[in-house]
Design a protein around this motif. Structure first.
Motif, short mmCIF file in Angstrom:
data_model
loop_
_atom_site.label_atom_id
_atom_site.label_comp_id
_atom_site.label_asym_id
_atom_site.label_seq_id
_atom_site.Cartn_x
_atom_site.Cartn_y
_atom_site.Cartn_z
N THR A 43 0.85 -1.20 0.00
CA THR A 43 0.00 0.00 0.00
C THR A 43 0.88 1.24 0.00
OG1 THR A 43 -0.11 0.25 2.41
CG2 THR A 43 -1.82 -1.13 1.39
N GLN A 44 0.29 2.35 -0.40
CA GLN A 44 1.05 3.61 -0.41
C GLN A 44 1.44 4.00 1.02
OE1 GLN A 44 1.95 5.44 -3.28
NE2 GLN A 44 3.30 6.32 -1.74
N ALA A 100 4.34 1.99 2.13
CA ALA A 100 5.54 2.43 1.42
C ALA A 100 6.10 3.71 2.04
CB ALA A 100 5.22 2.66 -0.06
N ASP A 101 5.20 4.60 2.42
CA ASP A 101 5.64 5.87 3.02
C ASP A 101 6.14 5.68 4.44
OD1 ASP A 101 4.76 7.03 0.70
OD2 ASP A 101 2.85 7.71 1.53
N VAL A 126 7.04 -3.01 -5.06
CA VAL A 126 5.74 -2.46 -4.66
C VAL A 126 4.63 -2.99 -5.56
CG1 VAL A 126 6.85 -0.34 -3.84
CG2 VAL A 126 5.87 -0.42 -6.16
N VAL A 165 0.47 1.31 -5.06
CA VAL A 165 1.53 2.24 -4.64
C VAL A 165 1.87 3.13 -5.84
CG1 VAL A 165 3.87 2.44 -3.72
CG2 VAL A 165 2.42 0.52 -3.01
N PRO A 224 6.24 5.15 -5.38
CA PRO A 224 7.21 4.28 -4.69
C PRO A 224 8.28 5.13 -4.01
CG PRO A 224 6.93 3.62 -6.99
CD PRO A 224 6.27 4.95 -6.84
#
Lengths: 213, 213
Positions: A96-97, A100-101, A115, A120, A123
């Motif tokens: 998921t975004q 990733a963050d 990803v 996402v 990335p």
């Protein structure tokens, strides 16, 4: 400790039947429902029970995890693991975004970043390998819930973190009875996806262990 | 950090709907096939997803674990967990003699020690609560493999580490479809076993958190 490792260790070789490996830190991150704890367990058991590695695994739950991003970490090495927490991540999978963050601040320079290409959109690095795990699980296999297995197949093919056979054994020992065929298909879909990606030539410069040798 | 905790924390109360809790370290130890990783996962998810706690979990695999004893550790607290590894174990469950011997060196004085009465002939302490998890799973439920669930039911009833309802929710979310009734029975058998034990008056001096208050 890991840096003192000799190139040839007959004992490890005989025991492992898998290529030698420096300490490798894997982080699988996503949202609560994506099955990444189970994916971590399977990866840990593939490495620890079938590839003969030393393995430590950790994960966290709770208000923080529930809020969105959650993660499982697996540390794999040929020698005993003196520090069981991740310090610089060699292989980061984000589904998921938000994951990733949230969990990309301590990645190893030059490490693998993989990803989900649909979930996402930004990335953490332009080097990231973006693959359609969830879309493939949903559209080709009819079961979005096996996106985690598709991803396992892909990262294993991309990085060689565990042997494919070890992964399959560990997976089939953990999945519910009756879902073996589906899970094998998901693994195969992930493997194929990674092979196609490699064949497309986008892998230049992605070999994660080059700076360790 | 944990010792600075106030007696009344309205925020935690509202969030958790479970009694307040100092940091609690749980170690589940046994041999590879006894399902203690899964038991740890269920306990962690009961605490983290249903009781609203912060939870960290760790386990290890590999040559060491495969040789016999293996363990899963779950750390549960009302506040963020700054150190996710066990330092002094509040609740130790051992399902084999080897696990009891190997993993009992850092138990908290006065903490809970719970062992399988048939498989652990020499508990690490005379204070240990010995209960027939495996015999009950085998003889009363016909499935030795649910000894881990019987044990989960018992330690939850003995210690209140998670709410019974939270445990059942987490358990039913993790077990294979079709085994829900069996697992509920196993949980109930463990709960009853602990209640009978408490009623028998053997619990004097076993309250683990008394020295923390």
């Amino acid at each position: 400790m890991a840096s003192s490792k000799k190139k040839e260790t007959p004992k490890a070789k005989a025991k492992a039947k898998a290529p030698e490996m420096e300490r490798m830190e894997v982080r699988l991150a996503g949202s609560g429902g994506q099955g990444l704890i189970l994916a971590g367990l399977v990866l840990a058991e593939a490495a620890g029970l079938h590839d003969g590695r030393a393995v430590a695994m950790g994960q966290s739950y709770g208000p923080e995890a529930r809020g969105g991003a959650s993660k499982a970490e697996v540390i794999i090495a040929d020698q005993d693991i003196d520090y069981p927490l991740a310090t610089r991540v060699d292989l980061f999978l984000a589904l998921t975004q938000e994951a990733a963050d949230t969990y990309s601040w301590d990645l190893k320079p030059g490490g693998w970043i993989v990803v989900d290409s649909d979930l996402v959109s930004h990335p953490p690095s332009s080097r990231a390998v973006a693959l359609p795990f969830t879309a493939t699980a949903r559209d080709k296999l009819g079961k979005p819930m096996v996106a985690n297995v598709v991803a396992l197949g892909a990262i294993t093919e991309l990085t060689g973190v565990v042997r494919r056979k070890a992964l399959e054994k560990a997976l089939l020992a953990r999945v519910p009875k009756g879902t073996e065929a589906l899970n094998k298909k998901a693994l195969a879909a992930g493997t194929k996806m990674a092979k196609d990606h490699a064949a497309s030539g986008q892998l230049a410069g992605q070999e994660p262990t080059s700076e360790d040798v």
